[in-house]
Design a protein around this motif. Structure first.
Motif, PDB file in Angstrom:
ATOM      1  N   GLY A   1       0.832  -1.284   0.050  1.00 38.65           N
ATOM      2  CA  GLY A   1      -0.071   0.013  -0.018  1.00 38.65           C
ATOM      3  C   GLY A   1       0.761   1.223  -0.116  1.00 38.65           C
ATOM      4  N   PRO A   2       0.287   2.329   0.324  1.00 44.15           N
ATOM      5  CA  PRO A   2       1.134   3.697   0.227  1.00 44.15           C
ATOM      6  C   PRO A   2       2.052   3.479   1.338  1.00 44.15           C
ATOM      7  CG  PRO A   2      -1.268   4.071   0.090  1.00 44.15           C
ATOM      8  CD  PRO A   2      -1.151   2.510   0.485  1.00 44.15           C
ATOM      9  N   GLU A   3       2.908   4.379   1.278  1.00 42.13           N
ATOM     10  CA  GLU A   3       4.174   4.409   2.060  1.00 42.13           C
ATOM     11  C   GLU A   3       3.881   4.663   3.726  1.00 42.13           C
ATOM     12  OE1 GLU A   3       7.988   3.953   3.138  1.00 42.13           O
ATOM     13  OE2 GLU A   3       7.168   3.676   1.283  1.00 42.13           O
ATOM     14  N   GLU A   4       2.868   5.444   4.122  1.00 39.55           N
ATOM     15  CA  GLU A   4       2.587   5.527   5.439  1.00 39.55           C
ATOM     16  C   GLU A   4       1.690   4.352   5.802  1.00 39.55           C
ATOM     17  OE1 GLU A   4       1.925   7.658   2.810  1.00 39.55           O
ATOM     18  OE2 GLU A   4       2.951   9.601   3.592  1.00 39.55           O
ATOM     19  N   ILE A   5       0.861   3.649   5.117  1.00 40.59           N
ATOM     20  CA  ILE A   5       0.156   2.534   5.494  1.00 40.59           C
ATOM     21  C   ILE A   5       1.286   1.481   5.804  1.00 40.59           C
ATOM     22  CG2 ILE A   5      -1.611   0.875   4.997  1.00 40.59           C
ATOM     23  CD1 ILE A   5      -2.748   3.721   5.666  1.00 40.59           C
TER      24      ILE A   5
END
Length: 494
Positions: free
Chosen positions: A236-240
């Motif tokens: 998923g996205p970097e933060e997730i």
């Protein structure tokens, strides 16, 4: 999240389109008015050249043929000097029906409508009261013949005058009843298609973000109930992705901490066996029988406490698989086992309840409560109660209850309300500690309350663990009428 994301995107689209409309509307209006004015003067110039090429007796017929729904031509003998008076006269000319040759049925009227929408006479007289006749620019008027133009009804109408060769004046009036707009069917279709594409993109992005968050929430809830789960997928996205990595590291560290604590306690228990055995052997050589008995009793108590502590720690960290069981059947089997031992235990049957749990851990907790109720309250009545947020396992007895100032202390390890030193009557003091640990490992808790007729203990389990909804117990209402219990509580620990 998808709804909020799509709503924000559509709101941003609407706001941006509104700002674009506000910025563009002024320029659009000016360009539209300039185009209409140029077209009107060009038509008037064409009609003027036509009249120059025709004999004077044909002028009226040529003018009527040149008129349209928004355009009127007429001849006057005197020069129209007063601009406001000319505007009122132009409104009367615009109200005149088209010629029969243009409108044979006489039904179209002005602008092709049987009920033309003309401006009010007072508005025409006052809207451009300060605007005089002006000479058009050379780029608009290409003829050598001098002419003047004016505006009326705001910027919706234009007037024209020029003198012909026979001394008469040619007049023309144009009124634009609909100036058009930016919000056409084509632009609205384009805006709707853009909104649809943004909504689809928003759903895709929101689901891509929400899926790992949903998995994280599910794993966190399950891990809080003590389930052993595989690591989360770190995509998923970097933060997730970083959040999933942090959760996996936290889960691994907690599991290692529990395992290390259990190994440490097991090692301590193993190491204590040697000195305890040595003390027991030495006690055998004590000549005084009374002192020997007391020493051996103390050694046995130390050994029992050590074994109980190790068992408690091992029971908290045991990796029992979570599976779906019939919670009603589990409670019934515990009550049947106690009844077979001759204990006064009664199970009030209810509806089948499929629940996801660790049955051995939960069985141990329920059995501890039932045994406490029999030991200190004389009997135990057990049943399930379904609420909007929880599934309650209720154990009733007729005991004296627990003092209010001891409600919380009874959960501490090795705390006993029974003050004797006899382990057969007072136990080690870990019973309710095991019950609370089991309840909290499943995401629930245990609560007590004292009643006038006895006590109740309630193990509340989260309803999220239910696999399917359960109906109300068949004899639940009868039971309430049969026996009224004003409060809920639990018995003292072993």
């Amino acid at each position: 999240m998808a709804t909020q994301f799509i709503g924000l995107m559509l709101a941003a689209l609407i706001v941006s389109q509104a700002f674009t409309f506000l910025i563009s509307i002024d320029g659009y209006t000016r360009k539209f008015d300039a185009g209409v004015k140029a077209d009107f003067i060009s038509r008037a110039a064409s009609v003027t050249r036509l009249l120059e090429a025709l004999p004077a007796q044909s002028w009226e017929q040529a003018l009527r043929a040149s008129e349209g729904s928004y355009l009127r031509y007429w001849l006057s003998d005197r020069e129209p000097v007063d601009a406001n008076a000319w505007r009122v006269g132009a409104l009367a000319q615009l109200s005149r029906p088209l010629d029969r040759s243009v409108d044979p049925g006489g039904k179209l009227g002005w602008a092709g409508s049987p009920a033309p929408r003309l401006p009010d006479a007072d508005d025409v007289a006052t809207a451009n009261a300060e605007d005089p006749w002006v000479i058009p620019g050379p780029y608009l008027w290409m003829l050598t013949r001098p002419t003047k133009v004016l505006r009326f009804s705001g910027s919706r109408g234009y007037g024209y005058r020029t003198q012909l060769d026979d001394g008469r004046w040619l007049n023309a009036a144009f009124y634009q009843h609909d100036k058009g707009g930016l919000w056409t069917s084509r632009s609205l279709m384009s805006l709707g298609f853009t909104a649809l594409m943004l909504a689809l993109i928003g759903v895709f992005i929101a689901r891509r973000i929400a899926r790992p968050l949903r998995n994280l929430a599910t794993s966190a809830e399950a891990f809080g109930r003590g389930q052993n789960l595989p690591p989360l997928s770190e995509d998923g996205p970097e933060e997730i992705k970083r959040t999933a990595q942090s959760f996996n590291r936290m889960q691994c560290r907690l599991q290692r901490f529990v395992e290390d604590r259990t190994k440490m306690l097991a090692a301590i228990g193993h190491d204590l066996r040697t000195p305890l055995t040595s003390l027991r052997l030495r006690a055998e050589f004590v000549n005084d029988d009374d002192i020997q008995r007391k020493m051996i009793s103390t050694i046995d108590e130390l050994q029992s406490m050590t074994e109980a502590a190790i068992s408690f720690a091992r029971g908290e960290s045991v990796r029992e698989e979570t599976r779906v069981i019939d919670l009603e059947a589990l409670v019934g089997s515990i009550c049947d086992d106690q009844s077979d031992l001759g204990h006064p235990v009664r199970h009030v049957e209810g509806a089948k309840t499929k629940y996801r749990c660790r049955p051995d851990n939960l069985r141990r907790a329920i059995r501890n409560l039932v045994e406490n109720a029999v030991r200190y309250g004389g009997e135990a009545n057990v049943y399930l109660r379904h609420t909007a947020s929880a599934v309650d396992i209720i154990v009733e007895d007729r005991g004296p209850g627990i003092p209010d100032d001891m409600m919380e202390k009874v959960f501490e390890p090795f705390v006993r309300l029974e003050t004797s030193r006899n382990r057969q009557t007072g136990g080690i003091g870990l019973g309710l500690s095991v019950v609370r640990a089991a309840a909290r490992q499943h995401g629930g808790d245990i609560s007590f309350a004292n009643g006038a007729a006895g006590m109740q203990a309630v193990i509340s389990l989260p309803r999220e663990g239910c696999v399917e909804a359960a109906s109300e117990p068949k004899n639940y209402l009868w039971r309430l009428e049969k026996r009224t219990r004003p409060g809920y509580s639990a018995q003292a620990s072993k």
